[in-house]
Enzyme design. Structure first.
Site, PDB file in Angstrom:
ATOM      1  N   HIS B  61       0.836  -1.208   0.000  1.00  0.00           N
ATOM      2  CA  HIS B  61       0.000   0.000   0.000  1.00  0.00           C
ATOM      3  C   HIS B  61       0.869   1.256   0.000  1.00  0.00           C
ATOM      4  O   HIS B  61       1.239   1.759   1.054  1.00  0.00           O
ATOM      5  CB  HIS B  61      -0.906  -0.022   1.239  1.00  0.00           C
ATOM      6  CG  HIS B  61      -1.973   1.021   1.226  1.00  0.00           C
ATOM      7  ND1 HIS B  61      -3.204   0.832   1.797  1.00  0.00           N
ATOM      8  CD2 HIS B  61      -2.014   2.279   0.714  1.00  0.00           C
ATOM      9  CE1 HIS B  61      -3.941   1.918   1.650  1.00  0.00           C
ATOM     10  NE2 HIS B  61      -3.228   2.816   0.995  1.00  0.00           N
ATOM     11  N   ASN B  95      -4.707   6.073  -7.092  1.00  0.00           N
ATOM     12  CA  ASN B  95      -5.232   7.450  -7.071  1.00  0.00           C
ATOM     13  C   ASN B  95      -4.213   8.447  -7.603  1.00  0.00           C
ATOM     14  O   ASN B  95      -3.864   9.425  -6.965  1.00  0.00           O
ATOM     15  CB  ASN B  95      -5.713   7.840  -5.671  1.00  0.00           C
ATOM     16  CG  ASN B  95      -4.616   7.803  -4.627  1.00  0.00           C
ATOM     17  OD1 ASN B  95      -3.621   7.106  -4.795  1.00  0.00           O
ATOM     18  ND2 ASN B  95      -4.792   8.549  -3.554  1.00  0.00           N
ATOM     19  N   ASN B 278      -5.639   9.423   7.048  1.00  0.00           N
ATOM     20  CA  ASN B 278      -6.957   8.821   6.875  1.00  0.00           C
ATOM     21  C   ASN B 278      -6.781   7.333   6.627  1.00  0.00           C
ATOM     22  O   ASN B 278      -6.172   6.958   5.640  1.00  0.00           O
ATOM     23  CB  ASN B 278      -7.662   9.497   5.685  1.00  0.00           C
ATOM     24  CG  ASN B 278      -9.033   8.916   5.461  1.00  0.00           C
ATOM     25  OD1 ASN B 278      -9.583   8.257   6.344  1.00  0.00           O
ATOM     26  ND2 ASN B 278      -9.581   9.134   4.283  1.00  0.00           N
ATOM     27  N   ASP B 305       0.874   2.696   3.744  1.00  0.00           N
ATOM     28  CA  ASP B 305       0.008   3.772   3.228  1.00  0.00           C
ATOM     29  C   ASP B 305       0.854   5.025   2.990  1.00  0.00           C
ATOM     30  O   ASP B 305       0.413   6.152   3.245  1.00  0.00           O
ATOM     31  CB  ASP B 305      -1.153   4.046   4.192  1.00  0.00           C
ATOM     32  CG  ASP B 305      -2.228   4.937   3.566  1.00  0.00           C
ATOM     33  OD1 ASP B 305      -2.149   5.217   2.353  1.00  0.00           O
ATOM     34  OD2 ASP B 305      -3.143   5.357   4.296  1.00  0.00           O
TER      35      ASP B 305
END
Ligand SMILES: [Zn+2]
Lengths: 308, 424
Positions: B61, B95, B278, B305
């Protein structure tokens, strides 16, 4: 006069009792100045204060500006509508530019919680928070406390209830922190959806029934309901809100005691409070406005003259 | 290709069960010999006494911002950051701008990563434009090299779309990676809803935003017999739901980010936007639940992340700052400090979470440290104490809340694709 332990007034969270006491006591002196024929003292002569308002608040800005001028400070007003913020400049850029023009005190109103904390750690001026998001509005709480003390002589042991949209108010937290520090018993009252998560852990009582809240209270501080949020996410309608939480003469009479009524303004008559109450004998809403100038003079004086 | 002789390393491989001091000779990128008291005179010798070799870590990730926002990170700088963190593989979330919702973008990423020591795998978007409305060409994306599907950064919230995506992904034998967030509950929020949010006045996001979506998704996964992976799990409630799903035998996996097992929302009192991510930092109870989930296998993987943002983007009022922190270069140190030293995980378990499990979830070959296998190593110093300094990072960005923190366990670098990359 002695001096404050704090460098900036960012909020009342963690501000010691001695500091609050000093500010309230000093406001007595400044209130006296406001009653003189020439309402001006040279205390801040040569100092420059900028009122940095990123949100409209005519009342708070005028109150600060009057306080600044009566202390003989040079005053600059900066409001977001005429600023470079709309051209994409960051808050930090704006603040650094203003600081480069050699200001001493920044009074800031901003929509973001913590905006004052953020700047105070990156700039050299003294900061006074004039309201940051739904976080704090310390001078409003100080003037509320001052007005209560004026009426009741002391805050110690008094039962004060803040009524309304607690979660979206910048007044409620400052009041809770300040009043508790000064020994008052604090409660809040409003629809459950408008009470912040775990607020009771701050040592405040939570009421969702306004009549019970009134029976508890010696003093109530009625918050403005944001008319633009009618039928929004947190409450269904202004009519229902008024019927269930509005402060009316009938409700006050049913409580069976003389409850002092505060309101930070501006008032929505007939919504959170009835005109009869707002203009009635127990309301200190207008004296609050006068006290606001005195309290802000006290804050500006102590923050502005404090040595590093 | 050169030959490398790693002398006297502690070799830990949870797959083969090896944990012992070995000499490892790598010739042409392949493990030529592994044993005790070997000698290799014509290889470059590295004294690894007291140092550890583990199967190369895989961060499933990361956000590498290429294409579209290369000023924050690009594939080259992201890969350098991964290598510095001990990672030999990463999977990039889609993204980007444009998003990885078509074969061309996936191909571009693979092209950019060609020849690097770090393997870079694209993750395809679940929906076209990541808009959540209709599914992306998942077959095409899979054929062009995508290893999973996710709309990360946003949830797959539409239930019909979720069902279709789970069905498609299961046909392709890859997981749907969910960013679990209820947009109605999340809206406007900046931090976890807690006593802290109440005290400091930042707009709150309730844990229900994550919990409810996970519970809902598990029902869908059971119904269509899909493969579901929960990204950046952060709440005790989500962990409970995943634990329960696993007990029921569902193909549900999850990952935890190092910040969610090492920080609580108490840190937000500083209004420092480097603590804004987040899902948001949660409470001490949730941190404990993440550790427990890692220990009992509810959480399969540690994933960073890694979300780079430029300094000027983070140096703003907290509520206006973007969500996300970088994590590749601190992940191992935090894992050792928070999980290994405190006895939550053994070293082989820790390596499973950082290497083996993420590869299994993504359907990548699992790394084994055996003769004849490609040498794919994380090179580690388990005992080193070091102070995190964001200025030393290989990432283009500096948005780490761990600056100044003292950690135990330092990555020394990696060996992969025949290339040795050492820090300093
Ligand atoms: Zn995400």
């Amino acid at each position: 006069m002695s001096s404050l332990s704090i460098q900036h007034l960012l909020g009342l969270d963690g501000v010691p009792r001695e500091d609050i006491q000093l500010l309230l006591d000093s406001a007595d002196t400044f209130l006296e100045v406001l009653d003189r024929p020439i309402k001006k003292v040279p205390t801040l002569q040569g100092k420059t204060v900028v009122n940095l308002f990123f949100e409209n608040s005519t009342r708070t800005r005028i109150s600060f500006e009057l306080a600044e001028r009566r202390l003989s400070a040079d005053v600059v007003n900066f409001s977001a509508s005429t600023s470079s913020v709309s051209k994409g400049e960051t808050l930090l850029d704006t603040a650094r530019n203003i600081e480069a023009m050699k200001v001493d005190i920044v009074v800031m109103r901003h929509a973001a919680a913590g905006a004052g904390h953020f700047l105070s750690t990156r700039c050299t001026s003294k900061f006074i928070n004039a309201g940051d998001g739904t976080h704090e509005h310390p001078t409003q709480a100080l003037l509320d406390m001052y007005s209560i003390r004026q009426k009741h002589g002391s805050l110690e042991g008094l039962r004060v209830c803040i009524i309304g949209d607690i979660a979206h108010s910048r007044v409620s937290l400052s009041n809770i922190y300040g009043l508790k520090t000064m020994g008052a018993e604090v409660a809040v009252c409003g629809p459950a959806s408008m009470i912040p998560w775990q607020l009771e852990k701050l040592g405040v009582r939570v009421f969702t029934n306004v009549d019970e809240a009134l029976r508890f209270s010696d003093v109530i501080n009625v918050l403005r309901i944001q008319l633009e949020r009618d039928a929004g996410a947190d409450f269904p309608s202004l009519r229902e809100y008024h019927n269930s939480f509005g402060i009316t003469r009938k409700r006050l009479e049913a409580a069976g005691k003389d409850i002092t009524v505060l309101h930070p303004g501006p008032i929505n008559r007939g919504v959170e409070i009835e005109s009869e109450v707002a203009d009635g004998p127990y309301s200190v809403i207008l004296p609050e406005v006068t006290n606001g100038v005195a309290i802000r003079m006290a804050v500006l004086y102590h923050i502005g003259t404090k040595a590093e | 290709m050169a030959s490398y002789f790693f002398k006297n390393a502690r070799v830990v491989d949870p797959v083969t069960g090896l944990d012992g001091d070995r000499d490892v000779l790598v010739v042409n990128g392949i493990i030529d010999r592994i044993g005790e008291n070997l000698s290799a005179s014509d290889a470059q010798t590295l004294d690894f006494t007291g140092k550890t070799i583990a199967p190369g870590f895989c961060d499933m990730h990361v956000h590498f911002r290429e294409p579209g926002q290369e000023y924050k990170e690009d594939i080259l700088s992201g890969a350098a950051s991964a290598a510095a963190g001990g990672f030999t593989a990463v999977a990039c979330m889609p993204n980007t701008d444009p998003p990885i919702d078509n074969a061309a973008v996936a191909t571009l990423i693979l092209k950019r990563a060609e020849g690097l020591a770090v393997d870079v795998y694209p993750i395809g978007a679940v929906t076209k434009g990541r808009k959540g409305e209709s599914i992306a060409p998942m077959i095409e994306l899979r054929e062009s090299g995508c290893v999973a599907f996710s709309d990360d950064g946003s949830p797959v919230y539409n239930t019909k779309v979720l069902r279709t995506a789970l069905e498609y992904a299961s046909m392709l034998d890859v997981p749907v990676i969910q960013h679990a967030e209820d947009p109605h509950l999340f809206k406007g929020g900046a931090m976890n809803e807690s006593l802290v949010s109440t005290q400091i006045g930042l707009p709150p996001i309730s844990r229900l935003s994550e919990d409810t979506v996970v519970v809902r998704d598990i029902a869908f996964t059971a119904y269509v017999d899909g493969r579901y992976h929960l990204a950046h799990m952060s709440t005790a409630g989500a962990a409970e739901a995943v634990r329960d799903a696993k007990q029921r035998g569902l193909k549900v996996t999850s990952e935890v980010a190092p910040h969610h097992f090492s920080l609580t929302d108490e840190a937000l009192r500083s209004y420092d936007s480097n603590y804004k991510m987040n899902p948001p930092l949660r409470t001490a109870e949730d941190v404990l639940a993440m550790k427990e989930a890692l220990r009992d296998g509810t959480a399969d993987a540690i994933a960073t992340d890694h979300a780079p943002h430029a300094i000027h983007e983070k140096e703003v009022e907290f509520v206006y700052a973007p969500f996300g922190i970088i994590g590749l270069e601190t992940a191992f140190g935090l894992s050792v400090t928070e999980l290994l030293l405190d006895g939550w995980l053994t070293l082989p378990q820790l390596i499973e979470k950082l290497s083996t499990n993420p590869r299994r979830i993504l359907g990548l070959p699992v790394i084994r440290i055996e003769e004849g296998q490609p040498a794919n190593f994380s090179l580690l110093d388990l005992a080193a104490q070091w102070t995190v300094d964001v200025n030393d990072f290989r990432s283009k960005s500096r948005n780490s809340p761990f600056h100044g923190r003292v950690l135990t366990g330092k990555p020394l670098g990696i060996f992969n694709n025949g290339q040795l990359i050492l820090n300093n």
